[in-house]
Design a protein around this motif. Structure first.
Motif, short mmCIF file in Angstrom:
data_model
loop_
_atom_site.label_atom_id
_atom_site.label_comp_id
_atom_site.label_asym_id
_atom_site.label_seq_id
_atom_site.Cartn_x
_atom_site.Cartn_y
_atom_site.Cartn_z
N ARG A 1 0.85 -1.27 -0.17
CA ARG A 1 0.11 0.03 0.04
C ARG A 1 0.63 1.26 0.13
N LYS A 2 1.98 1.20 0.76
CA LYS A 2 2.70 2.55 0.98
C LYS A 2 3.24 2.74 -0.56
N GLU A 3 3.75 1.73 -1.12
CA GLU A 3 4.37 1.81 -2.43
C GLU A 3 3.25 2.56 -3.53
N ILE A 4 2.13 2.05 -3.39
CA ILE A 4 1.09 2.65 -4.38
C ILE A 4 0.60 4.28 -3.79
N GLU A 5 0.62 4.49 -2.52
CA GLU A 5 0.36 5.79 -2.12
C GLU A 5 1.45 6.63 -2.43
N GLU A 6 2.76 6.18 -2.46
CA GLU A 6 3.91 7.09 -2.94
C GLU A 6 3.95 7.50 -4.39
N ILE A 7 3.46 6.42 -5.13
CA ILE A 7 3.09 6.84 -6.61
C ILE A 7 2.22 7.79 -6.79
N LEU A 8 1.19 7.62 -5.84
CA LEU A 8 0.11 9.01 -6.18
C LEU A 8 0.68 10.21 -5.78
N ARG A 9 1.37 10.07 -4.50
CA ARG A 9 1.78 11.45 -3.92
C ARG A 9 2.77 12.07 -4.98
N ASN A 10 3.90 11.16 -5.40
CA ASN A 10 4.56 11.93 -6.58
C ASN A 10 3.87 12.35 -7.78
#
Length: 66
Positions: free
Chosen positions: A50-59
């Motif tokens: 989940r943290k990887e997906i959220e990071e992609i969104l944030r970026n």
């Protein structure tokens, strides 16, 4: 509730991740194959962090702000 557990769980299914990123499951599977997103295998099942997906969104959102 089940819904809260789902949103807090550290792993997402490929389906959940593709919905979160608004990509087709096909595109997400391509990204997994290309190594753009790391897969987390448990048994025969594939998940993504989940943290990887959220990071992609944030970026992506930060880029959109520039």
């Amino acid at each position: 509730t089940m819904e809260t557990e789902k949103t807090l769980h550290p792993l997402m299914t490929v389906q959940e991740a593709s919905e979160r990123l608004r990509l087709t499951k096909n595109t997400l599977n391509n990204w997994l194959s290309q190594g753009r997103i790391k897969r987390v295998k448990i048994g025969r099942r594939t998940f993504v962090a989940r943290k990887e997906i959220e990071e992609i969104l944030r970026n992506a959102l930060q880029l959109a702000d520039k």
